[in-house]
Design a protein around this motif. Structure first.
Motif, PDB file in Angstrom:
ATOM      1  N   ASP A   1       1.052  -1.132  -0.165  1.00  0.00           N
ATOM      2  CA  ASP A   1      -0.033  -0.019  -0.131  1.00  0.00           C
ATOM      3  C   ASP A   1       0.930   1.187   0.100  1.00  0.00           C
ATOM      4  N   CYS A   2       1.937   1.173  -0.443  1.00  0.00           N
ATOM      5  CA  CYS A   2       2.926   2.183  -0.620  1.00  0.00           C
ATOM      6  C   CYS A   2       2.483   3.294  -1.410  1.00  0.00           C
ATOM      7  N   GLN A   3       2.274   4.718  -0.847  1.00  0.00           N
ATOM      8  CA  GLN A   3       1.870   5.747  -1.770  1.00  0.00           C
ATOM      9  C   GLN A   3       3.097   6.680  -2.013  1.00  0.00           C
ATOM     10  N   ARG A   4       4.389   6.508  -1.492  1.00  0.00           N
ATOM     11  CA  ARG A   4       5.489   7.504  -1.699  1.00  0.00           C
ATOM     12  C   ARG A   4       6.363   6.923  -2.450  1.00  0.00           C
TER      13      ARG A   4
ATOM     14  N   LYS B   1      -1.778   6.616 -11.789  1.00  0.00           N
ATOM     15  CA  LYS B   1      -2.053   7.254 -10.680  1.00  0.00           C
ATOM     16  C   LYS B   1      -3.331   7.452 -10.066  1.00  0.00           C
TER      17      LYS B   1
ATOM     18  N   TYR C   1      -4.124   5.161  -6.942  1.00  0.00           N
ATOM     19  CA  TYR C   1      -3.666   5.730  -5.613  1.00  0.00           C
ATOM     20  C   TYR C   1      -4.312   6.716  -5.000  1.00  0.00           C
ATOM     21  N   SER C   2      -4.604   6.585  -3.764  1.00  0.00           N
ATOM     22  CA  SER C   2      -5.384   7.533  -2.864  1.00  0.00           C
ATOM     23  C   SER C   2      -4.486   8.804  -2.464  1.00  0.00           C
ATOM     24  N   ASP C   3      -3.382   8.436  -2.436  1.00  0.00           N
ATOM     25  CA  ASP C   3      -2.506   9.810  -1.892  1.00  0.00           C
ATOM     26  C   ASP C   3      -0.929   9.838  -2.263  1.00  0.00           C
ATOM     27  N   PHE C   4      -0.906   9.480  -3.653  1.00  0.00           N
ATOM     28  CA  PHE C   4       0.414   9.455  -4.405  1.00  0.00           C
ATOM     29  C   PHE C   4       1.451  10.560  -4.195  1.00  0.00           C
ATOM     30  N   LYS C   5       2.317  10.387  -3.803  1.00  0.00           N
ATOM     31  CA  LYS C   5       3.515  11.465  -3.728  1.00  0.00           C
ATOM     32  C   LYS C   5       4.785  11.148  -4.346  1.00  0.00           C
TER      33      LYS C   5
END
Length: 185
Positions: free
Chosen positions: A132-135, A167, A170-174
């Protein structure tokens, strides 16, 4: 059934077969048929999931503790003389422990930036499957600029559309830029 609700993966598979045919004819790249079908099915599923997520309101519980979170560091290598480009990524947890990593050797891309984009795309697809990695982190400042100002990079529009599509999952892509002091000069 209305076309937008039809989850049939066959049009996706046909599209990816066509793209693989073009890669074979124009770039000399062979694709594994099994991987091609799996990729087309996952793209179909991701597209439908992204459409559903746009239509539903999501309530996200914020954790009570501060966490640095997981990060996936990506890099691409490219030289004009080599026949191949290299891609790599490393997924680390909040303590800095490596959870998973990947390296890949592909026919040389058009430029170093194409290799960086390919590495990001591959890492994003892999993180969707395994974590669940977003960064994400890269040592390529131009890659960050491309993602924030895609209209300035028309030569990369096809690749950037693919990144933007992924993208959506993803809920909070950074993504941030960090210097890879260990390997880059």
């Amino acid at each position: 059934m209305e076309p937008e609700n039809d989850r049939d993966p066959y049009p996706w598979i046909i599209w990816y077969i066509w793209k693989a045919r073009n890669d074979k004819l124009f770039r000399g790249i062979d694709r594994d048929p099994g991987d091609l079908v799996r990729h087309a099915e996952s793209e179909c599923q991701a597209w439908h999931n992204a459409r559903e997520n746009m239509n539903t309101v999501q309530v996200i519980q914020e954790p009570q503790v501060l966490s640095l979170g997981d990060i996936c560091m990506i890099d691409g290598s490219w030289t004009s003389m080599d026949q191949f480009s290299g891609l790599g990524w490393v997924w680390k947890n909040s303590r800095g422990n490596i959870q998973l990593m990947g390296t890949r050797n592909l026919r040389r891309r058009e430029s170093a930036l194409h290799s960086e984009l390919e590495a990001l795309k591959w890492a994003m697809e892999t993180m969707l499957q395994h974590s669940d990695c977003q960064r994400f982190s890269t040592d390529c400042k131009d890659l960050i600029t491309m993602l924030t100002e895609p209209q300035v990079w028309p030569n990369f529009s096809t690749e950037l559309v693919m990144i933007q599509t992924i993208k959506l999952c993803y809920s909070d892509f950074k993504i941030c830029c960090t210097k890879n002091r260990k390997y880059d000069s």
